[in-house]
Design a protein around this motif. Structure first.
Motif, short mmCIF file in Angstrom:
data_model
loop_
_atom_site.label_atom_id
_atom_site.label_comp_id
_atom_site.label_asym_id
_atom_site.label_seq_id
_atom_site.Cartn_x
_atom_site.Cartn_y
_atom_site.Cartn_z
N ASP A 29 0.87 -1.22 -0.11
CA ASP A 29 -0.02 0.10 0.00
C ASP A 29 0.94 1.17 -0.08
OD1 ASP A 29 -2.64 -1.38 -0.06
OD2 ASP A 29 -2.40 -1.58 2.05
N VAL A 30 0.14 2.49 -0.57
CA VAL A 30 1.04 3.60 -0.70
C VAL A 30 0.87 4.20 0.72
CG1 VAL A 30 1.27 5.79 -1.62
CG2 VAL A 30 0.87 3.98 -3.19
N GLU A 31 1.74 4.48 1.19
CA GLU A 31 1.56 5.22 2.72
C GLU A 31 1.48 6.61 2.57
OE1 GLU A 31 4.40 2.27 5.40
OE2 GLU A 31 4.44 4.67 5.96
N ARG A 32 2.16 7.21 1.66
CA ARG A 32 1.92 8.61 1.28
C ARG A 32 2.57 8.73 -0.13
NH1 ARG A 32 4.12 13.83 4.60
NH2 ARG A 32 3.07 15.23 3.31
N GLY A 33 1.84 9.53 -1.07
CA GLY A 33 2.35 9.69 -2.30
C GLY A 33 2.23 11.24 -2.62
N TRP A 34 3.11 11.70 -3.49
CA TRP A 34 2.96 12.97 -4.11
C TRP A 34 2.97 12.92 -5.71
CZ3 TRP A 34 5.87 11.52 -0.15
CH2 TRP A 34 5.73 12.03 1.00
N PHE A 35 2.12 13.71 -6.41
CA PHE A 35 2.27 13.59 -7.75
C PHE A 35 2.20 15.14 -8.17
CE2 PHE A 35 -0.68 14.33 -11.65
CZ PHE A 35 -0.16 13.59 -12.38
N HIS A 36 3.07 15.31 -9.44
CA HIS A 36 3.29 16.82 -9.92
C HIS A 36 2.88 16.74 -11.44
CE1 HIS A 36 5.44 18.32 -6.59
NE2 HIS A 36 5.92 17.23 -6.39
N LEU A 37 1.86 17.34 -11.66
CA LEU A 37 1.38 17.06 -13.24
C LEU A 37 2.41 17.62 -14.28
CD1 LEU A 37 -0.77 16.24 -14.77
CD2 LEU A 37 -2.19 18.46 -14.69
N PHE A 38 2.70 18.73 -14.08
CA PHE A 38 3.95 19.03 -14.94
C PHE A 38 4.76 20.09 -14.39
CE2 PHE A 38 0.19 18.62 -18.20
CZ PHE A 38 0.76 17.67 -19.00
N VAL A 39 5.98 19.61 -14.31
CA VAL A 39 6.81 20.62 -14.04
C VAL A 39 7.88 20.77 -15.30
CG1 VAL A 39 6.90 20.19 -11.45
CG2 VAL A 39 8.47 18.72 -13.08
N HIS A 40 8.64 21.90 -15.20
CA HIS A 40 9.40 22.26 -16.32
C HIS A 40 10.98 22.13 -16.21
CE1 HIS A 40 10.44 25.67 -19.40
NE2 HIS A 40 10.95 24.34 -19.98
N PRO A 41 11.68 21.11 -16.61
CA PRO A 41 13.02 20.79 -16.32
C PRO A 41 13.80 22.14 -17.06
CG PRO A 41 12.45 18.82 -17.30
CD PRO A 41 11.13 20.26 -17.39
N ARG A 42 14.80 22.78 -16.38
CA ARG A 42 15.57 23.88 -16.85
C ARG A 42 16.20 23.69 -17.99
NH1 ARG A 42 17.75 26.73 -11.70
NH2 ARG A 42 18.71 24.62 -11.64
N GLY A 43 16.12 24.65 -18.93
CA GLY A 43 16.97 24.47 -20.31
C GLY A 43 16.60 23.31 -21.29
N THR A 44 15.22 22.81 -21.01
CA THR A 44 14.65 21.91 -21.91
C THR A 44 13.20 22.40 -22.35
OG1 THR A 44 13.46 20.35 -20.27
CG2 THR A 44 15.83 20.22 -20.86
N PRO A 45 12.76 21.92 -23.43
CA PRO A 45 11.55 22.46 -23.88
C PRO A 45 10.30 21.62 -23.16
CG PRO A 45 12.30 20.98 -25.52
CD PRO A 45 13.46 21.19 -24.32
N GLY A 46 10.65 20.29 -22.53
CA GLY A 46 9.68 19.72 -22.33
C GLY A 46 8.81 19.94 -21.02
N ARG A 47 8.14 18.91 -20.67
CA ARG A 47 7.55 18.95 -19.40
C ARG A 47 7.73 17.64 -18.61
NH1 ARG A 47 6.93 23.04 -21.53
NH2 ARG A 47 5.33 24.43 -21.30
N ARG A 48 7.55 17.53 -17.30
CA ARG A 48 7.70 16.14 -16.59
C ARG A 48 6.54 15.99 -15.78
NH1 ARG A 48 13.86 15.98 -15.31
NH2 ARG A 48 14.26 15.04 -17.20
N MET A 49 6.12 14.81 -15.77
CA MET A 49 5.12 14.26 -14.51
C MET A 49 5.91 13.44 -13.68
SD MET A 49 1.88 13.10 -16.51
CE MET A 49 1.34 13.67 -18.26
N LEU A 50 5.88 13.73 -12.28
CA LEU A 50 6.55 13.19 -11.30
C LEU A 50 5.71 12.56 -10.39
CD1 LEU A 50 9.20 16.04 -10.67
CD2 LEU A 50 9.46 14.18 -12.12
N TYR A 51 6.24 11.43 -9.95
CA TYR A 51 5.53 10.49 -8.95
C TYR A 51 6.68 10.22 -7.69
CZ TYR A 51 2.06 9.33 -12.52
OH TYR A 51 1.12 9.41 -13.62
N ARG A 52 6.09 10.08 -6.52
CA ARG A 52 6.93 9.92 -5.41
C ARG A 52 6.12 9.09 -4.36
NH1 ARG A 52 11.69 12.21 -2.82
NH2 ARG A 52 11.65 13.41 -4.87
N LEU A 53 6.25 7.82 -4.33
CA LEU A 53 5.20 6.98 -3.58
C LEU A 53 6.26 6.41 -2.33
CD1 LEU A 53 3.54 5.07 -6.36
CD2 LEU A 53 2.88 7.35 -5.49
#
Ligand SMILES: Cc1cc2nc3c(=O)[nH]c(=O)nc-3n(C[C@H](O)[C@H](O)[C@H](O)COP(=O)(O)OP(=O)(O)OC[C@H]3O[C@@H](n4cnc5c(N)ncnc54)[C@H](O)[C@@H]3O)c2cc1C
Ligand code: SF4
Length: 821
Positions: free
Chosen positions: A659-683
């Motif tokens: 089971d996930v005891e605690r979890g964080w999700f980021h829909l879009f963050v923007h890595p410096r110096g790149t054009p893309g976006r990132r979705m991040l998960y931390r469980l």
């Protein structure tokens, strides 16, 4: 047998394997009234059950993936081949019955090893002697009694000629009925503790020389006829074709969850018979006693490393082959006449020539060893013979190619049972020759590890060269004394040896850096987990090792019985509580549920490499997460677009569903110096041992040419690391954004010693379709909140895939809120 806790069977002890260590421990614990389950992967073989025809012998190997469920388990590693057994009774089924004690002076202390560290035996011969006594009595150890056996007489004469008189070592064979003189083929009375082979009968030794391929007369006092029969008599439950796959410690109440599969040879409709494909079952035990042998136990612990955090750096160290060297004396002569040594008469080994060690004093130098006769048709003789016979050349060439391919091309396979099965074909005996088997104090500096999920052993003869040269020279002198032609074993040209005595991997030692186990075989950091087989040896035994393994198991069992045996409690088995998403008063939340799945395996840090390997191993990870933006206004306005993640993760290599005891999700963050976006998960997870784990995941959304929006938004690169990694702290949103976006390659800090595994997950189209139906809101804003979320999601994708192209640029997209679009 056993109590039930929910659906789980709960017993005092699960004993894994049924060889020398396991059988002794099982008997001692059962006799003391403990509920014992013995799990042995191989079959049960009673008198008359052992293969004899060429066709049977050709399939007499252990490799379930090839539908082989036979007696021999053959391995090929860098620098060494290994042969062990699979069946109720372990190595005793194919061993040569020799029960020698480890020499008093060979219990070395602080003996330096070439790569650092020491070979150190934390007890002495005197500590083991009472246990040797017990085991010898139980196994009916007695020297070979006949005086007219040609090979015995030949070796005894040759040994005198070279000034090293031979002894007749104690053998675990019944040569005579109680109170009578030795005589072949007489029926034996039943033992007081009964038999595990109902309806069978045992005879005194018929001198057939087939000890290494299973004694069909029942004259060998193998573990099934002795310790295991007694264990069963005292209530132990002996389960064959049960292979243990993983061990997970339970929580505070103590105990272990043991995962296993059941093989079903001949089951109709079962196409995929690989062990990892069979359904996993579980049993709970207060104590787990590992006796799966050097290869089996080390492999099991290497695979279970993620959930046994106490396993120290010594895991996989101190491997050696007990100095084994096989050679062949051909065409023995006496005074120029043919000398019929008749290797086929008498038990496989009847004599032992001991070459002393510098430690023994008396002016000897170097490392000591034993040379023993190894009669036909011992399995090793078959190997040698195969290399000699022209008719076998083609199969031998194919086998050699397979070995070379595995080694030189690092082709990945280390278990070569199936190849040997092909090689042997209908092999027959060559005549007039006598194999010699040497063993002694080689250097225990080999390492065992997992390579692409398979067991790998890194050991060569290099550091033991002087020892092997001396042994080989002694064998040549014996050969000369017998007027024979001396032959090296077919693999010696490649500086390879065949060992039937693999030792080490989970050594005992004085501290965690030196030994995984304490001096009694209990695994440090994991009370109630015990190792009682050859893997616990901190170095070579020197003499044939079975008696020492059994004596150490007897000593370990005595210690276990002095310890606390309270049962695991229900609470220790219960799963940790699941996290629930928080509620922000007055705010409107948006939630959706997503399921992602894909290949994932342990011991890899690179997700793509991990996925490649996991595919071949069928290792996998799945998660089902509910992502909740508890306040949609704040979520949209926050440049980190933070949401909470709840749900579960399931993986065969992490011990099942967590089971996930605690979890964080980021829909879009923007890595410096790149054009893309990132979705991040931390469980934050916890394995079955209660040890904290963190799953880190990143989806990269980047227009790298081509229409890859589907792949980008559905491909998640994941790592699982030890410990609960907190989300990065930062004073301002801007700083937090920078930290988050720049974290390594999106997966966070990945010190190799912290990373447990890696892989790649995807959303299957069907799961995405289902995901779209899971969007929910709670609060006053209702559908408007959903629309806000959708605009944010699609707006970012628009930026990455469309707006940049229209503007003729591929980078530098502003990260911020999507209001006004
Ligand atoms: C041809 C030959 C001759 C030999 N002759 C002698 C001799 O004369 N004297 C001597 O002292 N030694 C001899 N040996 C060596 C001896 O057999 C071994 O040293 C001894 O058997 C090792 O004992 P063990 O307890 O470490 O494990 P083993 O006896 O190897 O037993 C391990 C058992 O565990 C089972 N197992 C493995 N993995 C699992 C799993 N995951 N789940 C369930 N079960 C599992 C295996 O099937 C096996 O039955 C000989 C060996 C061979 C091959
Ligand atoms: S020689 Fe070996 S296999 Fe043959 S009966 Fe005697 S103990 Fe059994």
């Amino acid at each position: 047998m056993g109590n039930r806790n929910g659906d789980l069977e709960v017993v005092d002890a699960v004993v894994v394997g049924s060889g020398f260590g396991a059988a002794v421990a099982a008997q001692r614990l059962a006799e003391a009234g403990k509920q014992v389950v013995v799990m042995e992967r191989g079959r049960r073989y009673g008198p008359g059950d052992f293969a004899r025809t060429p066709a049977q012998m050709g399939r007499n190997f252990w490799d379930p993936s090839e539908k082989l469920y036979g007696l021999f388990d053959a391995w090929s590693f860098r620098g060494t081949e290994g042969l062990v057994s699979s069946g109720l009774g372990g190595g005793s089924l194919i061993y040569a019955n020799v029960l020698l004690r480890k020499d008093e002076h060979w219990f070395v202390h602080d003996s330096p090893l070439p790569g650092g560290g020491y070979e150190h035996w934390p007890f002495s011969r005197a500590d083991l002697d009472p246990h040797y006594d017990v085991v010898e009595r139980m196994l009916g150890a007695t020297p070979y009694p006949y005086q007219d056996t040609p090979k015995t007489n030949a070796v005894e004469r040759a040994a005198v000629a070279i000034g090293m008189p031979a002894v007749r070592p104690p053998l675990a064979v019944t040569f005579a009925r109680p109170g009578e003189a030795p005589a072949p083929g007489l029926e034996l009375p039943a033992a007081g503790y009964g038999t595990v082979h109902a309806g069978s009968r045992r005879l005194t030794c018929t001198l057939c020389g087939e000890c290494d391929i299973g004694c069909n007369a029942g004259a060998k006092n193998t573990l099934d006829h002795t310790y295991l029969a007694s264990a069963a008599h005292h209530g132990a439950d002996l389960r064959t074709l049960h292979e243990v796959r993983a061990i997970r410690p339970l929580g505070e109440g103590g105990g272990y969850l043991v995962k296993y599969v059941v093989h079903e040879p001949g089951a109709k409709g079962l196409e995929d018979t690989r062990t990892r494909s069979l359904p996993e079952r579980s049993i709970v035990a207060r104590r787990v006693v590992l006796g799966a042998g050097t290869f089996g136990t080390t492999f099991l612990l290497l695979r279970s490393r993620a959930s046994l955090p106490g396993l120290g750096p010594a895991l996989g160290t101190r491997f050696c082959g007990n100095g084994d060297l096989l050679t062949l004396l051909m065409d023995c002569t006496l005074d120029g006449e043919h000398l019929p040594v008749d290797g086929g008469t008498g038990p496989v080994i009847t004599t032992a020539v001991r070459r002393p060690d510098a430690l023994d004093g008396d002016g000897w130098t170097g490392r000591g060893f034993y040379v023993e006769d190894a009669g036909f048709p011992g399995f090793l003789g078959w190997l040698v013979e195969t290399a000699q016979l022209r008719s076998a050349a083609r199969r031998a060439a194919a086998f050699a190619w397979q070995v070379v391919r595995n080694r030189v091309l690092a082709h990945g396979r280390s278990n070569i049972s199936a190849d040997l099965s092909t090689l042997l074909g209908d092999g027959r005996l060559s005549a007039g020759s006598l194999p010699l088997l040497g063993m002694g104090r080689d250097i225990p500096d080999g390492t065992m590890s997992l390579h692409e999920g398979r067991l790998a052993v890194d050991w060569t003869t290099a550091t033991s060269r002087a020892y092997f040269d001396e042994m080989r020279a002694t064998m040549e002198r014996l050969s000369d004394a017998l007027g024979a032609s001396f032959k090296d074993n077919p693999l010696w040209w490649a500086k390879r040896v065949i060992t039937v005595h693999p030792l080490g991997g989970v050594p005992i030692g004085r501290h965690v850096g030196e030994g995984v186990c304490d001096a009694y075989g209990e695994v440090r950091g994991h009370p109630g987990l015990h190792v009682v087989d050859g893997s616990a040896m901190p170095g070579p035994v020197g003499a044939n090792p079975s008696l020492t393994i059994a004596a150490m198991a007897d000593r370990a069992a005595t210690r276990m019985l002095e310890q606390d045996w309270s049962r695991p409690t229900a609470t220790s088995i219960a799963a940790p509580a699941r996290a629930r998403a928080s509620v922000v008063p007055g705010a409107t939340s948006v939630a959706f549920t997503e399921r992602m799945t894909g290949p994932f395996t342990l011991d890899q840090t690179d997700p793509q490499r991990g996925a490649e390997i996991a595919r071949s191993l069928r290792d996998h990870l799945t998660f089902v997460l509910t992502i909740t933006a508890t306040d949609i206004e704040a979520f949209v306005a926050d440049p980190l677009h933070r949401a909470e993640a709840t749900g579960w993760v399931e993986s065969n290599v992490l011990g099942g569903r967590l089971d996930v005891e605690r979890g964080w999700f980021h829909l879009f963050v923007h890595p410096r110096g790149t054009p893309g976006r990132r979705m991040l998960y931390r469980l934050w997870l916890r394995d079955t041992a209660g040890s904290p784990l963190t799953l880190l995941g990143a989806k990269d959304v980047e227009d790298d040419q081509g229409l890859d929006v589907w792949a980008d938004t559905t491909t998640l690169f994941v790592r699982v690391v030890a410990g609960h990694l907190p989300p990065p702290e930062a004073a301002t949103h801007a700083q937090a954004l920078a930290v988050l976006a720049d974290l390594d390659d999106g997966l966070g800090p990945t010190a190799p010693d912290k990373t447990l595994g890696a892989g790649v997950l995807v959303i299957k189209p069907w799961d995405l379709a289902k995901q779209l139906t899971t969007f929910r809101t709670q609060g006053d804003a209702g559908p408007a909140a959903l629309a806000q979320f959708g605009r944010l999601f699609l707006g970012e994708l628009w930026d990455v895939y469309v707006a940049d192209r229209l503007a003729g640029r591929r980078g530098g997209v502003r990260v911020g809120t999507r209001e006004g679009r």
